[in-house]
Write a protein that holds these residues in place. Structure first.
Motif, PDB file in Angstrom:
ATOM      1  N   GLU A 114       1.280  -1.337  -0.032  1.00  0.00           N
ATOM      2  CA  GLU A 114       0.153  -0.243   0.334  1.00  0.00           C
ATOM      3  C   GLU A 114       0.877   1.478  -0.580  1.00  0.00           C
ATOM      4  OE1 GLU A 114      -4.144  -1.638   1.718  1.00  0.00           O
ATOM      5  OE2 GLU A 114      -2.810  -0.975   3.088  1.00  0.00           O
ATOM      6  N   SER A 115       1.567   1.472   1.105  1.00  0.00           N
ATOM      7  CA  SER A 115       2.637   3.079   0.625  1.00  0.00           C
ATOM      8  C   SER A 115       3.365   2.797   0.321  1.00  0.00           C
ATOM      9  CB  SER A 115       2.940   2.403   1.896  1.00  0.00           C
ATOM     10  OG  SER A 115       4.207   1.855   2.311  1.00  0.00           O
ATOM     11  N   GLY A 116       4.431   0.916  -0.538  1.00  0.00           N
ATOM     12  CA  GLY A 116       4.703   1.243  -1.808  1.00  0.00           C
ATOM     13  C   GLY A 116       6.372   0.862  -0.930  1.00  0.00           C
ATOM     14  N   ASN A 140      -2.331  -9.363   9.661  1.00  0.00           N
ATOM     15  CA  ASN A 140      -3.004  -7.689  10.612  1.00  0.00           C
ATOM     16  C   ASN A 140      -3.078  -6.039  10.723  1.00  0.00           C
ATOM     17  OD1 ASN A 140      -2.776  -9.156  13.324  1.00  0.00           O
ATOM     18  ND2 ASN A 140      -0.503  -9.343  13.407  1.00  0.00           N
ATOM     19  N   GLY A 141      -3.972  -6.542   8.927  1.00  0.00           N
ATOM     20  CA  GLY A 141      -4.193  -5.215   8.880  1.00  0.00           C
ATOM     21  C   GLY A 141      -2.669  -4.814   7.458  1.00  0.00           C
ATOM     22  N   ARG A 142      -1.742  -5.588   7.509  1.00  0.00           N
ATOM     23  CA  ARG A 142      -0.750  -4.564   6.253  1.00  0.00           C
ATOM     24  C   ARG A 142      -0.643  -5.796   5.606  1.00  0.00           C
ATOM     25  NH1 ARG A 142       3.239  -1.772   7.488  1.00  0.00           N
ATOM     26  NH2 ARG A 142       2.903  -1.027   9.837  1.00  0.00           N
ATOM     27  N   VAL A 143      -0.174  -4.935   4.347  1.00  0.00           N
ATOM     28  CA  VAL A 143      -0.228  -5.930   3.264  1.00  0.00           C
ATOM     29  C   VAL A 143       1.136  -5.993   2.755  1.00  0.00           C
ATOM     30  CG1 VAL A 143      -1.600  -6.763   0.965  1.00  0.00           C
ATOM     31  CG2 VAL A 143      -2.402  -5.571   2.818  1.00  0.00           C
ATOM     32  N   LEU A 144       1.623  -6.899   2.264  1.00  0.00           N
ATOM     33  CA  LEU A 144       3.223  -7.416   1.895  1.00  0.00           C
ATOM     34  C   LEU A 144       2.835  -7.885   0.517  1.00  0.00           C
ATOM     35  CD1 LEU A 144       6.076  -7.723   4.747  1.00  0.00           C
ATOM     36  CD2 LEU A 144       4.699  -5.914   4.417  1.00  0.00           C
ATOM     37  N   ALA A 190     -11.037   5.053  -8.520  1.00  0.00           N
ATOM     38  CA  ALA A 190     -12.010   5.651  -7.591  1.00  0.00           C
ATOM     39  C   ALA A 190     -11.022   7.087  -6.523  1.00  0.00           C
ATOM     40  CB  ALA A 190     -12.494   4.377  -6.777  1.00  0.00           C
ATOM     41  N   GLY A 191     -11.516   7.809  -6.932  1.00  0.00           N
ATOM     42  CA  GLY A 191     -10.974   8.929  -5.851  1.00  0.00           C
ATOM     43  C   GLY A 191     -11.996   9.208  -4.561  1.00  0.00           C
ATOM     44  N   ARG A 192     -10.858   9.416  -3.881  1.00  0.00           N
ATOM     45  CA  ARG A 192     -10.933   8.982  -2.434  1.00  0.00           C
ATOM     46  C   ARG A 192     -10.255  10.610  -1.536  1.00  0.00           C
ATOM     47  NH1 ARG A 192     -11.214   6.039   1.357  1.00  0.00           N
ATOM     48  NH2 ARG A 192      -8.793   4.603   0.869  1.00  0.00           N
ATOM     49  N   SER A 193     -11.240  10.402  -0.804  1.00  0.00           N
ATOM     50  CA  SER A 193      -9.940  11.290   0.247  1.00  0.00           C
ATOM     51  C   SER A 193      -9.090  11.051   1.483  1.00  0.00           C
ATOM     52  CB  SER A 193     -11.059  12.798   0.823  1.00  0.00           C
ATOM     53  OG  SER A 193     -12.619  12.318   1.772  1.00  0.00           O
ATOM     54  N   GLY A 194      -9.179  12.240   2.375  1.00  0.00           N
ATOM     55  CA  GLY A 194      -8.159  11.194   3.469  1.00  0.00           C
ATOM     56  C   GLY A 194      -6.647  11.010   3.306  1.00  0.00           C
ATOM     57  N   GLY A 195      -6.180  10.063   4.215  1.00  0.00           N
ATOM     58  CA  GLY A 195      -4.445   9.771   4.714  1.00  0.00           C
ATOM     59  C   GLY A 195      -4.456   8.981   3.257  1.00  0.00           C
ATOM     60  N   MET A 196      -5.672   8.007   3.203  1.00  0.00           N
ATOM     61  CA  MET A 196      -5.632   6.362   2.193  1.00  0.00           C
ATOM     62  C   MET A 196      -5.374   6.807   0.509  1.00  0.00           C
ATOM     63  SD  MET A 196      -5.762   3.562   3.986  1.00  0.00           S
ATOM     64  CE  MET A 196      -5.149   2.470   3.489  1.00  0.00           C
ATOM     65  N   TRP A 213      -1.162   3.963  -2.258  1.00  0.00           N
ATOM     66  CA  TRP A 213      -1.923   2.867  -3.421  1.00  0.00           C
ATOM     67  C   TRP A 213      -2.688   1.396  -2.662  1.00  0.00           C
ATOM     68  CZ3 TRP A 213       0.897   1.667  -8.597  1.00  0.00           C
ATOM     69  CH2 TRP A 213      -0.194   1.361  -9.450  1.00  0.00           C
ATOM     70  N   PRO A 214      -3.461   1.832  -2.142  1.00  0.00           N
ATOM     71  CA  PRO A 214      -4.374   1.440  -1.169  1.00  0.00           C
ATOM     72  C   PRO A 214      -4.705   0.717  -1.463  1.00  0.00           C
ATOM     73  CG  PRO A 214      -5.378   3.195  -0.344  1.00  0.00           C
ATOM     74  CD  PRO A 214      -4.132   3.493  -2.287  1.00  0.00           C
ATOM     75  N   LEU A 215      -4.741  -0.740  -1.026  1.00  0.00           N
ATOM     76  CA  LEU A 215      -5.481  -2.176  -1.769  1.00  0.00           C
ATOM     77  C   LEU A 215      -7.063  -2.777  -0.966  1.00  0.00           C
ATOM     78  CD1 LEU A 215      -2.091  -4.736  -1.910  1.00  0.00           C
ATOM     79  CD2 LEU A 215      -3.433  -3.611  -3.685  1.00  0.00           C
TER      80      LEU A 215
END
Length: 423
Positions: A86-88, A299-303, A379-385, A410-412
């Motif tokens: 997600e963060s890259g 635990n919410g983290r994608v690798l 899909a455009g989204r606002s906020g920290g993601m 780049w959230p999944l």
């Protein structure tokens, strides 16, 4: 986790719940050199620096912080990378830009390029010419001339059985192998995967066909933005159409079961199913050895982890080493300083400019393309993601690129949580 994040993460969990139940049963860059027919025994001293200068250096790159675990000592892959999907952020890497034969992991780029073009319900009757030109000893799913298959059938054949026959049929539908290879090379450039040179769409060994652990990870990250890509790469087993036979005066289409050859997804005698695994693609050829890119959530983290050609030749070694790198990545996340990043596509970089981030990016590689990202809708989204890429009504559009670049994320969508009760 914010409410929008939870909503976004929920999408793949819903679409793939049935698969889980089945399982229980702007970068610094330079023009890359032309690919050589065969890889050298040692990595070149001068490799691409897309994603950060350290990623272009030979050897292992890691920056351990306080409390971070040391890397596994028995990783023998010639090239590997561990990255936050997600963060890259690249948590660690080893010869990340070494240009090596990719084998069937090249099918990730093939899918990311071609998958959006045909609806999954479209049917195609296979002509003899569709199956022409496959390499000797190619992996097959068992497609027959004169039989009709849906696009979904063909993609399951690509992802589960790594079927070169399915790749060639889809390439024929796409205007032929030559056209498909051209589009794959163009899409690789758009994704800033500059180590990659495509010669065959199925990853079959060919002179000059190369990619890198870094590029394969970019392909996986891009492909995972697509709902169908996520479904196919995480499917454990499926029914596949067989021959049509006459029985009691009626034509009856038989079927047979196919199972995914990704051993972290299905398990094997010496490899358990990896907790949280959700794809992506494996490969194995004479020149490439064993290659694999996997994605897992915990635990919410994608690798994302890619490993190429382990020197150790034990059974399922590429999966064993990938699992060790996943284990390290989940333990090390938040305790290591990133050594680089997975870059944004060129068109996104051109649209919004780069904002610095961890200092490893700054400017697009080569001339920026003005075309939208071919492989992902948005899909455009606002906020920290920031901005997430997702399939929306079958139309591919790029929205809010500036927000994506500012947030550098780049959230999944949520990934399947497999065997969550396992230790």
């Amino acid at each position: 986790m914010s409410a929008p994040q939870k909503t976004f993460r929920r999408s793949l969990l819903v679409t793939s719940a049935v698969l889980s139940s089945i399982a229980l049963t702007a970068p610094v860059a330079f023009a890359a050199p032309k690919p050589s027919p065969t890889p050298t025994a040692t990595p070149p001293a001068d490799m691409s620096s897309v994603g950060g200068a350290r990623l272009g250096q030979p050897g292992t790159q890691v920056d351990l912080g306080s409390g971070a675990p040391v890397l596994p000592k028995d990783i023998t892959a010639r090239s590997w990378i561990v990255a936050d999907a997600e963060s890259g952020e690249v948590l660690a890497a080893h010869n990340a830009h070494w240009r090596l034969p990719p084998a069937s992991t090249m099918k990730m780029l093939f899918a990311d390029t071609v998958l959006p073009k045909f609806p999954r319900t479209q049917e195609h009757e296979v002509a003899p010419s569709d199956l022409a030109g496959m390499g000797a000893g190619s992996s097959m799913v068992g497609i027959k001339e004169g039989e009709t298959y849906t696009v979904r059938d063909l993609w399951l054949g690509v992802f589960l059985r790594s079927g070169n026959d399915a790749v060639h049929v889809l390439s024929a539908m796409n205007g032929g192998v030559e056209t498909t290879v051209k589009e794959m090379n163009e899409h690789a450039e758009e994704l800033q995967a500059l180590d990659t040179h495509v010669v065959t769409p199925d990853g079959y060994d060919a002179p000059g066909q190369v990619s890198s652990a870094y590029d394969l990870t970019l392909f996986a990250r891009s492909g995972l933005q697509k709902k169908d890509f996520r479904e196919y790469c995480s499917t454990v087993r499926a029914s596949f159409p067989g021959d049509t036979k006459e029985k009691k005066g009626k034509s009856v289409r038989e079927s047979f079961e196919i199972q995914n050859t990704n051993r972290l997804l299905t398990g094997d005698s010496d490899v358990p199913v990896y907790q949280g695994i959700a794809g992506v693609k494996n490969g194995n050829t004479t020149n490439a050895g064993a290659t694999f890119t996997g994605v897992a959530e915990r635990n919410g983290r994608v690798l994302l982890v890619t490993a190429m050609n382990p020197e150790k030749r034990e059974h399922n070694e590429v999966y064993k080493e990938t699992a060790k790198l996943f284990d390290w990545g989940f333990q090390a996340a938040g305790k290591v300083r990133p050594v680089g990043e997975l870059v944004a596509p060129k068109s996104a970089a051109q649209s919004g400019g780069q904002s610095g981030g961890n200092g490893s990016a700054g400017g697009a590689a080569g001339k920026a393309s003005g075309s939208p990202v071919a492989s992902a809708s948005a899909a455009g989204r606002s906020g920290g993601m920031g901005v997430a890429f997702a399939i929306s009504g079958g139309v591919l559009v790029l929205l809010a690129a500036a927000a994506f670049l500012v947030n550098r994320r780049w959230p999944l969508p949520d990934l399947v949580r497999r065997r969550s009760s396992r230790p």
